[in-house]
Write a protein that holds these residues in place. Structure first.
Motif, short mmCIF file in Angstrom:
data_model
loop_
_atom_site.label_atom_id
_atom_site.label_comp_id
_atom_site.label_asym_id
_atom_site.label_seq_id
_atom_site.Cartn_x
_atom_site.Cartn_y
_atom_site.Cartn_z
N ARG A 1 0.84 -1.21 0.00
CA ARG A 1 0.00 0.00 0.00
C ARG A 1 0.87 1.24 0.00
O ARG A 1 1.79 1.34 0.79
N GLN A 84 -11.13 -3.02 6.50
CA GLN A 84 -10.70 -1.67 6.13
C GLN A 84 -9.20 -1.53 6.32
O GLN A 84 -8.59 -2.29 7.08
N ARG A 85 -8.64 -0.54 5.68
CA ARG A 85 -7.26 -0.17 5.98
C ARG A 85 -7.29 0.68 7.25
O ARG A 85 -8.11 1.59 7.37
N ASP A 119 0.70 2.37 9.20
CA ASP A 119 -0.33 1.40 8.84
C ASP A 119 -0.34 0.29 9.89
O ASP A 119 0.68 -0.38 10.09
N THR A 121 -2.95 -2.04 9.96
CA THR A 121 -3.98 -2.99 9.53
C THR A 121 -3.67 -4.42 9.98
O THR A 121 -4.53 -5.13 10.49
N ASP A 122 -2.42 -4.82 9.81
CA ASP A 122 -2.07 -6.21 10.10
C ASP A 122 -1.71 -6.47 11.56
O ASP A 122 -1.45 -7.60 11.95
N THR A 182 -9.71 5.02 9.48
CA THR A 182 -9.97 3.86 8.61
C THR A 182 -10.41 4.35 7.25
O THR A 182 -11.01 5.42 7.12
N GLU A 185 -9.47 -0.20 1.33
CA GLU A 185 -8.16 -0.68 0.81
C GLU A 185 -7.75 0.13 -0.42
O GLU A 185 -6.64 0.62 -0.50
N CYS A 187 -8.14 3.48 -2.04
CA CYS A 187 -8.64 4.78 -1.62
C CYS A 187 -7.77 5.90 -2.20
O CYS A 187 -6.70 5.63 -2.77
N SER A 208 -4.18 4.55 -3.40
CA SER A 208 -3.34 3.79 -2.47
C SER A 208 -2.75 2.55 -3.12
O SER A 208 -1.73 2.03 -2.68
N THR A 209 -3.41 2.03 -4.15
CA THR A 209 -2.90 0.85 -4.85
C THR A 209 -2.82 1.20 -6.34
O THR A 209 -3.34 2.23 -6.75
#
Ligand code: GCB
Length: 592
Positions: A1, A84-85, A119, A121-122, A182, A185, A187, A208-209
């Motif tokens: 990302r 969500q991210r 980030d 997210t994970d 948030t 993904e 965005c 973002s991607t």
């Protein structure tokens, strides 16, 4: 990302933002043992601290401490946000930060005064509280910006404590809001907006991607579709009969950018102003017309909060500046908060947006100077990225009062320093012009050594202290010196606009003298009036910013009574001195 963009995380139908500041846990780590002992797994001992705030004004034992300390808080993330991210956005941590979530290292950042995004997210747990740990340190090191301190090469004029190379307190801590945000993904990651007087709005979008699809953009009743290919796209729309942004009418439009697939993936909304800024010969133009800057150099400095964000104080400051008839300020000597910049857009202040490059010297080993240049250039990238869409920003300032002469403040020869400094700023200013071709760039100097220094910026910004640091107590002679200095700049570098970015005298509120003498309110008031009257007689002077808006905290020294710089026209708690009334009379009536 990708997360190159520093867009403010406004909420929308696809985005949430929650402030997670408040009262956190806090522990100092003067011997730097925390990482070895695993403090990221939970602080065994702690006291409670407000976030955001500087720790120096909260606890007596860390008043002068800028070393390592740890912050800890717990947060829950709703299960509905799974998929969500999820990011944390720190508005400013002074100076370096390392961040852990649930004991896992998730990122870090070096450099105060600007936001960074991590980030998580994970790393987020959805079935219980998450422990967030932040290690903060503000060690005063030579390769940092501002660079601090090598007392042998550069120091403030007298010994002071804590030792810095600049005249404001080295406040430390989590200084601006911490936001839990948030977003989808796929965005909007970054937007660059450029406007023209006809109402044409050019919009660059990055996602973002490496997404390919369509972005629908709209503002002021006009819409357009932008094709996004591999995460990037550009387009434009036209606002008919635009209401131009200016201090008199700071009109803002809401720009909406929607990624559609064809269903809505993400919507980002922000306020924009339609306006242009340019340097034309020795004039500074806003919307094609000459503009004169009436305002101040300031500080983010408030009792109890220190440098911690205090929105009430910002609104109060802007209210007081309006009361005086001011239309401008400089973010001396570092980038100010997102919140201050958004309010400046709303209220119509013309902002000189300054980096943290204050008092840079060039007598250091080449590797140190090079490290500092890379740091300052990174900062300019982040500053332009964060502030490029603010209509209030009319001028970038890459530095304040660098060394421009071949000797240091102790009058010791520093061979090669002038050349090294010019090379340094050619690079930093060149980069800034590439990053933003739509705004002029300056650096603020108190003297300008060889002419190459005057060639560097698009506008010449000069700080002058005749009547205070030299020709002390003699305003008549200071007037002559000021006229001489302005004529000298003009002779050496004709054709550029000049702003007197600092001038002033310390005045202890309540101290009076007849005739006017140093430290009295009368002396400060007479000096400021004299500078403004002299500046008015030179048509190429396009702004006067008395130093400073309000008294502010400094290190302790024999020149700073009560550890304050008293050059404010307001006290630190924002009560007017005589000079404030004088400025109101001058600015409200003459407009200059
Ligand atoms: C300056 C600096 C400013 C100081 C001021 C002063 O030239 O730019 O940071 O506070 O002088 O009062 O000495």
């Amino acid at each position: 990302r990708a997360s190159g963009g520093l867009l403010y995380p406004h909420e929308s139908v696809t985005r949430t933002t929650r402030e997670i500041g408040g009262v956190w846990r806090f522990r100092t780590d003067p011997s730097d043992i925390g990482e070895r002992e695993g403090w990221e797994n939970g602080l065994a001992q702690f006291r409670l601290i407000p976030v955001p705030a500087s720790w120096n004004e909260i606890f007596d034992d860390v008043r002068n401490y800028t070393g390592t300390a740890w912050y800890e808080t717990y947060l829950n993330v709703a299960r509905s946000l799974k998929g969500q991210r999820i990011v944390l956005r720190f508005g400013s941590v002074q100076y370096a930060a390392k961040v852990w979530l649930n004991g896992k290292a998730v990122g870090g950042h070096v450099g105060g005064h600007l936001p960074f995004v991590i980030d998580i997210t994970d790393a987020v747990l959805f079935d219980g509280p998450n422990r967030l740990t932040v290690q903060v340190e503000n060690k005063l090191l030579l390769e940092r910006s501002p660079a601090v301190p090598d007392t042998g090469r550069f120091a403030m004029t007298v010994t002071h404590y804590p030792q810095t190379t600049y005249d404001f307190f080295p406040f430390t801590g989590i200084h601006r809001p911490v936001l839990l945000c948030t977003m989808p993904e796929v965005c909007v990651d970054d937007i660059t907006v450029v406007t023209t007087l006809s109402g044409r709005v050019t919009i660059d979008v990055a996602t973002s991607t490496t997404w390919t699809g369509k972005a629908k953009v709209s503002a002021g009743g006009s819409t357009a579709t932008i094709a996004i290919r591999d995460g990037r796209g550009s387009g434009s729309l036209s606002i008919a009969n635009p209401r131009l942004w200016s201090p008199e009418d700071p009109h803002l439009y809401t720009l909406s950018v929607r990624l559609e697939d064809p269903a809505l993936l993400d919507e980002y909304r922000m306020k924009i102003g339609v306006r242009t800024v340019a340097v034309d010969g020795d004039r500074l133009l806003l919307n094609g017309k000459p503009v004169f800057l009436r305002g101040f150099g300031k500080h983010e400095d408030f009792p109890v909060h220190g440098r911690g964000l205090d929105v009430a104080s910002i609104v109060r400051d802007f209210e007081l500046m309006k009361w005086l008839g001011a239309n401008s300020f400089r973010t001396s000597h570092y980038p100010y908060s997102d919140e201050a910049m958004m309010l400046a857009d709303e209220l119509g202040f013309l902002v000189i947006d300054e980096s943290s490059g204050v008092s840079l010297v060039f007598a250091d080993p080449p590797a140190t100077i090079e490290a500092r240049r890379l740091r300052l250039e990174d900062e300019m990238r982040a500053l332009v990225s964060r502030d490029k869409n603010h209509p209030c920003v009319i001028l970038w300032s890459v530095a304040n009062e660098p060394q421009t002469k071949p000797f240091n403040t102790h009058n010791v020869e520093t061979p090669g320093a002038v050349e090294a400094g010019v090379r340094f700023f050619k690079s930093v200013i060149g980069l800034t012009r590439t990053l933003d071709p739509t705004r002029p760039v300056t650096l603020v100097g108190h003297d300008y050594g060889p002419d190459e220094w005057l060639e560097l910026g698009d506008v010449i910004c000069a700080n002058k202290y005749g009547g205070w640091y030299y020709l002390v107590g003699q305003l008549d002679k200071a007037r002559g010196a000021l006229v001489g200095a302005i004529n000298d700049i003009r002779k050496r570098m004709p054709g550029k606009p000049v702003i007197i970015t600092e001038f002033g005298a310390d005045a202890v509120a309540g101290m009076h003298a007849q005739p006017a003498e140093m430290w009295s309110e009368e002396y400060q008031s007479e000096m400021i009036e004299m500078y403004i009257e002299v500046a008015k007689t030179f048509p190429f002077i396009v702004g006067t910013h008395p130093w400073a808006f309000a008294d502010f905290r400094t290190s302790q020294s024999v020149t700073r009574v009560g550890a304050l710089n008293h050059k404010g026209v307001f006290t630190r708690d924002r009560r007017p001195k005589l000079a404030a009334h004088t400025l109101r009379r001058l600015w409200k009536t003459a407009g200059r």
